[in-house]
Design an enzyme around this catalytic site. Structure first.
Site, mmCIF file in Angstrom:
data_model
loop_
_atom_site.group_PDB
_atom_site.id
_atom_site.type_symbol
_atom_site.label_atom_id
_atom_site.label_comp_id
_atom_site.label_asym_id
_atom_site.label_seq_id
_atom_site.Cartn_x
_atom_site.Cartn_y
_atom_site.Cartn_z
ATOM 1 N N LEU A 117 0.864 -1.184 0.000
ATOM 2 C CA LEU A 117 0.000 0.000 0.000
ATOM 3 C C LEU A 117 0.897 1.228 0.000
ATOM 4 C CD1 LEU A 117 -2.632 -1.009 2.721
ATOM 5 C CD2 LEU A 117 -3.116 -0.631 0.302
ATOM 6 N N ASP A 118 0.483 2.281 -0.714
ATOM 7 C CA ASP A 118 1.321 3.474 -0.718
ATOM 8 C C ASP A 118 1.289 4.146 0.653
ATOM 9 O OD1 ASP A 118 -0.668 5.831 -0.692
ATOM 10 O OD2 ASP A 118 -1.428 4.610 -2.346
ATOM 11 N N LYS A 119 2.185 5.082 0.856
ATOM 12 C CA LYS A 119 2.401 5.683 2.176
ATOM 13 C C LYS A 119 1.144 6.315 2.746
ATOM 14 C CE LYS A 119 5.622 8.827 4.531
ATOM 15 N NZ LYS A 119 6.756 9.783 4.354
ATOM 16 N N SER A 179 -1.995 5.480 2.155
ATOM 17 C CA SER A 179 -3.142 4.573 2.268
ATOM 18 C C SER A 179 -3.038 3.735 3.539
ATOM 19 C CB SER A 179 -3.206 3.652 1.047
ATOM 20 O OG SER A 179 -3.395 4.407 -0.133
#
Length: 289
Positions: free
Chosen positions: A105-107, A109
């Protein structure tokens, strides 16, 4: 029994299948003193597999399966590559051994991440070839139009490649926002955010709620727990039930049809030759225009 070397490495907790393939490609793996090659097989009972100078023993550790609720601001990596003091998902799970995240997951999210030392399971849950579903609850800015929703569902082009069709359900809609449930079978880098921006409805909030049959449930932000025996069984059953989808190869049927279009000309030329080279073929050709 012989298995592919990267699979044996993953089972030993060296890393995910992709990470193990990279180690082999970089020449950091040997089998019985020989440099290993991608696709090569070995027998863990009779062959000596050495990674970075250290022999491995498949299944030398107990398998670990952990569900983590990743908070915002935490990166989905084992290490902070930038050495900027960023917190990683590995920092949040204080267990010994080599654990790696399944499904990044991106930072910005939040949501479910599976942490495990079972490299084979991790590979099959993350590789798009196996098509395992991941479910997200997403809030985007504005009242998303049906046209934009249809485009998103049917697939859009990212980096020259069309995305796989996506299941999207509108949960709630207002003038200023739309709440969606998105079920995807692939996970390119920042895919949801990039598509939402492209369509003109930037993401306000993104939470992953499911990976295959595994759900986030009531796990609080930043907390983690061991999976139950039932959850592990469900994940393994889901993996076992899906066969890898191989990429389709273009058929030569289209090219043969193109060749076929030239056949009438060949028949006219053939007829002309049969008439002894007279101008019948030329007249026939003019009449057919």
């Amino acid at each position: 029994m012989e298995e592919r070397i990267q699979k044996l490495m993953a089972q030993a907790g060296i890393g995910s299948r992709r990470e193990c393939e990279k180690l082999i490609a970089d020449g950091r793996v040997t089998v019985n003193g020989r440099r290993a090659k991608l696709g090569e097989k070995a027998n863990s009972a009779t062959d000596t597999i050495v990674v970075n100078g250290q022999p491995i023993k498949p299944q030398q550790t107990e398998p670990i399966y952990v569900a983590l609720h990743k908070p915002k601001g935490v990166i989905s990596s084992l290490d902070d590559e930038l050495e900027a003091g960023r917190t990683t998902v590995r920092d949040l799970v204080p267990l010994p051994g080599h654990l790696y995240p399944v499904g990044r997951l991106d930072k910005q999210s939040t949501g479910l991440i599976l942490m495990t030392n079972d490299g084979d399971l991790a590979h099959k849950l993350t590789h798009p070839r196996y098509g395992h579903e991941k479910t997200y609850k997403v809030v985007v800015e504005g009242r998303i139009s049906q046209e934009a929703l249809t485009r998103w569902q049917e697939g859009v082009y990212l980096d020259g490649r069309k995305t796989i069709p996506t299941k999207i359900t509108i949960i709630q809609q207002d003038v200023s926002f739309t709440r969606l449930e998105i079920v995807m079978r692939e996970g390119r880098k920042r895919q949801i955010r990039r598509i939402a921006n492209m369509l003109g409805f930037p993401v306000r909030q993104l939470v992953r709620e499911k990976i295959g049959p595994l759900t986030l449930g009531n796990l609080k932000l930043g907390d983690w727990r061991h999976l139950t025996a039932k959850e592990v069984t469900m994940l393994k059953a889901a993996v076992a039930s899906v066969k890898a989808k191989r990429p389709r190869h273009k058929s030569s049927h289209h090219s043969s049809r193109k060749t076929g279009r030239g056949k009438p000309t060949n028949r006219l030329q053939s007829n002309s030759r049969k008439k002894g080279g007279r101008s019948v073929g030329k007249r026939g050709s003019k009449n057919k225009r």
